[in-house]
Design an enzyme around this catalytic site. Structure first.
Site, PDB file in Angstrom:
ATOM      1  N   GLU A 139     -14.757 -33.724  10.465  1.00  0.00           N
ATOM      2  CA  GLU A 139     -13.757 -33.655   9.386  1.00  0.00           C
ATOM      3  C   GLU A 139     -12.514 -34.463   9.722  1.00  0.00           C
ATOM      4  O   GLU A 139     -11.805 -34.908   8.827  1.00  0.00           O
ATOM      5  CB  GLU A 139     -13.353 -32.194   9.136  1.00  0.00           C
ATOM      6  CG  GLU A 139     -14.137 -31.533   8.033  1.00  0.00           C
ATOM      7  CD  GLU A 139     -13.601 -30.151   7.635  1.00  0.00           C
ATOM      8  OE1 GLU A 139     -12.595 -29.687   8.200  1.00  0.00           O
ATOM      9  OE2 GLU A 139     -14.219 -29.540   6.756  1.00  0.00           O
ATOM     10  N   HIS A 144     -37.729 -32.030  23.762  1.00  0.00           N
ATOM     11  CA  HIS A 144     -39.106 -32.005  23.264  1.00  0.00           C
ATOM     12  C   HIS A 144     -39.164 -32.216  21.752  1.00  0.00           C
ATOM     13  O   HIS A 144     -40.196 -32.015  21.130  1.00  0.00           O
ATOM     14  CB  HIS A 144     -39.766 -30.692  23.684  1.00  0.00           C
ATOM     15  CG  HIS A 144     -39.818 -30.554  25.180  1.00  0.00           C
ATOM     16  ND1 HIS A 144     -40.940 -30.836  25.928  1.00  0.00           N
ATOM     17  CD2 HIS A 144     -38.846 -30.220  26.069  1.00  0.00           C
ATOM     18  CE1 HIS A 144     -40.658 -30.664  27.221  1.00  0.00           C
ATOM     19  NE2 HIS A 144     -39.399 -30.294  27.328  1.00  0.00           N
ATOM     20  N   LYS A 172     -17.065 -29.291  -4.346  1.00  0.00           N
ATOM     21  CA  LYS A 172     -16.504 -28.105  -5.009  1.00  0.00           C
ATOM     22  C   LYS A 172     -16.337 -28.371  -6.496  1.00  0.00           C
ATOM     23  O   LYS A 172     -16.661 -27.529  -7.335  1.00  0.00           O
ATOM     24  CB  LYS A 172     -15.139 -27.749  -4.412  1.00  0.00           C
ATOM     25  CG  LYS A 172     -15.200 -27.228  -2.998  1.00  0.00           C
ATOM     26  CD  LYS A 172     -13.834 -26.774  -2.530  1.00  0.00           C
ATOM     27  CE  LYS A 172     -13.821 -26.502  -1.052  1.00  0.00           C
ATOM     28  NZ  LYS A 172     -12.483 -26.346  -0.495  1.00  0.00           N
TER      29      LYS A 172
HETATM   30  O1  PA5 Z   1     -10.946 -27.339   8.469  1.00  0.00           O
HETATM   31  C1  PA5 Z   1     -10.747 -26.954   7.335  1.00  0.00           C
HETATM   32  O2  PA5 Z   1      -9.622 -27.017   6.820  1.00  0.00           O
HETATM   33  C2  PA5 Z   1     -11.846 -26.364   6.494  1.00  0.00           C
HETATM   34  O3  PA5 Z   1     -13.063 -26.366   7.158  1.00  0.00           O
HETATM   35  C3  PA5 Z   1     -11.497 -24.926   6.123  1.00  0.00           C
HETATM   36  O4  PA5 Z   1     -11.302 -24.191   7.286  1.00  0.00           O
HETATM   37  C4  PA5 Z   1     -12.595 -24.296   5.280  1.00  0.00           C
HETATM   38  O5  PA5 Z   1     -12.836 -25.053   4.135  1.00  0.00           O
HETATM   39  C5  PA5 Z   1     -12.212 -22.885   4.872  1.00  0.00           C
HETATM   40  O6  PA5 Z   1     -11.006 -22.896   4.175  1.00  0.00           O
HETATM   41  P1  PA5 Z   1     -10.174 -21.597   3.932  1.00  0.00           P
HETATM   42  O7  PA5 Z   1      -9.727 -21.074   5.242  1.00  0.00           O
HETATM   43  O8  PA5 Z   1      -9.025 -22.026   3.086  1.00  0.00           O
HETATM   44  O9  PA5 Z   1     -11.069 -20.617   3.216  1.00  0.00           O
END
Ligand code: PA5
Length: 447
Positions: A289, A310, A424
């Site tokens: 990310e 394997h 989303k």
């Molecule tokens: O790293 C990030 O920001 C995302 O992976 C969030 O942690 C994830 O989408 C969950 O978001 P939230 O804590 O707002 O539910």
């Protein structure tokens, strides 16, 4: 106190040492920009000094909540996704005995997770288990609006309330969310749940040392002080005050980027202790990310070894030569198990009699490292003296710092994740969420 050890000597046949060291100035500048909050995404840099700023009072408060709840449960259900799930999952899996995961006790409740998928069977089967268990819920969402955990929490809250009654359920639910905004904050305030705040300036994937990781881990009976102490020591060790050659995060960042620039586009994180599987999942989110944007970024992948030799071993050895490999190795296992001698020796293994299993594992690791290097896969090795919360704290902070530095070296913002929104929008359009009417119409024309 020892540090985790980083060895990049097995990349020198692919990029030379000088090339890595020539990035030292840029790396130091990037590290300073993180610490002084002058670079891209600087409103999300609360994690940089987080370990050293966690107070005794904060830890005591979390521990008191944990102690109170732990007495009443066999199972803790942690509801969250992405950064609100993977840190706690990584540490709890790594620090739980391989076969004790589902045998929770008042000392150490089993820590199970929900809201990280939308599988109907997964949640149903979890509730079938919870029917027979005493349990509590920690629901975690920074935004307080993420669909997957919100759905899971709605269902689990109903389950808990019908099991123990609405009033008692309030004592068994802890919410970790934003201080003021979001649906979860409103829900928590209205129901009078115990809450913990996720700081505004810490993004999900850097949040393991906030209540996001600390609250579920403390309730689960893990040593959060050791985790924080490990991270604190690594915060000092990876500071921009430390020279490039003594700073493991600086060297790791510079080495990965040098390899990336030489055509190694995929990094495999390999472990020889399969309890680290979710540490790799956490690492994949951290780097994936953070780096994967603007058409750039090393693709993070992982293998559990020797199992995956394997299945994936063939590709790693002889597939497209765009791979680099980073191995996490544990110097000393918790137990000692020797291979017995056998009078018939039908399996031909008497040459190993009296040797420890870990010795065989280490030779497998060494043999694999040399084979992969010979096959064109540069190798980085990270050694943890032991598998403990303290060294996991070091490891996680080390990766976070290296990730931030590497992002700045690529001139991207490692602290946002705009790409996550695309699915989303489509999902809400398909589900006909109010406010998505226009998108709904458009998406239906495409299917
Ligand atoms: O790293 C990030 O920001 C995302 O992976 C969030 O942690 C994830 O989408 C969950 O978001 P939230 O804590 O707002 O539910």
């Amino acid at each position: 106190m020892e540090y985790i050890r980083l060895d990049v000597s097995k990349v020198y046949g692919f990029v030379n040492k000088n090339e890595i060291e020539s990035a030292a100035e840029k790396v130091q500048k990037a590290n300073k920009a993180l610490e002084e909050k002058t670079g891209k995404g600087n409103d999300f840099l609360g994690w940089v000094n987080l370990p050293s700023s966690i107070t005794e009072e904060h830890l005591k408060d979390i521990e008191a909540t944990a102690q109170k709840i732990r007495k009443e449960i066999d199972v803790l259900v942690v509801v969250g996704i992405g950064g609100s799930y993977l840190g706690a999952k990584a540490v709890s899996e790594a620090m739980t005995g391989a076969f004790t995961a589902y045998a929770g006790s008042s000392d150490k409740p089993a820590v199970l997770f929900a809201g990280q998928n939308i599988g109907e069977d997964y949640l149903t089967e979890l509730m079938q288990l919870l029917d027979t268990k005493r349990y509590a819920i920690v629901v975690i969402s920074k935004s307080g609006t993420t669909t997957e955990p919100a759905i899971a929490f709605r269902i689990l809250k109903n389950h808990l309330e019908s099991k123990v009654g609405e009033e008692k359920a309030k004592d068994l639910i802890v919410a970790v969310t934003d201080e003021k905004k979001g649906a979860l904050r409103t829900l928590a305030n209205q129901n009078d749940y115990k809450t913990y705040v996720i700081p505004d300036d810490v993004g999900g994937r850097y949040s393991v040392l906030t209540p996001v990781g600390l609250v579920p881990l403390a309730i689960g009976g893990f040593d959060i002080r050791a985790l924080v102490n490990g991270a604190r020591d690594m915060e000092t060790k990876c500071s921009s005050e430390v020279s490039f050659n003594d700073n493991p995060a600086a060297i790791y960042a510079a080495t990965r980027i040098a390899l990336y620039n030489s055509g190694k586009k995929i990094e495999i994180l390999a472990n020889y202790e399969n309890k680290l599987h979710y540490v790799a999942e956490w690492w994949k989110q951290l780097f994936g990310e953070s780096d994967g944007k603007d058409g750039l970024g090393i693709y993070p992948s992982s293998v559990d070894l020797t199992a995956d030799l394997h299945s994936m071993g063939q590709y790693i050895q002889e597939g497209e030569r765009t791979l680099m490999e980073t191995v996490i190795s544990i110097a000393k296992p918790d137990y000692s198990l020797t291979i017995p001698s056998d009078k018939d020796n039908l399996d031909g293994l008497n040459f190993l009699a009296g040797k420890n299993l870990d010795y065989v594992n280490k030779m497998a690791e060494l043999g694999t490292q040399l084979a992969h290097v010979d096959g064109g896969v540069p190798n980085i090795r990270i050694e943890l003296p032991r598998l403990t919360e303290y060294y996991l704290g070091q490891l996680m902070y080390f990766f976070e710092k290296a990730c931030g530095i590497g992002g700045y070296l690529m001139d991207i913002n490692p602290f946002n994740q705009p790409g996550v929104e695309a699915y989303k929008k489509n999902m809400f359009a398909l589900l006909e969420k109010p406010g998505f009417e226009e998108e709904s119409k458009k998406i239906k024309e495409r299917i």
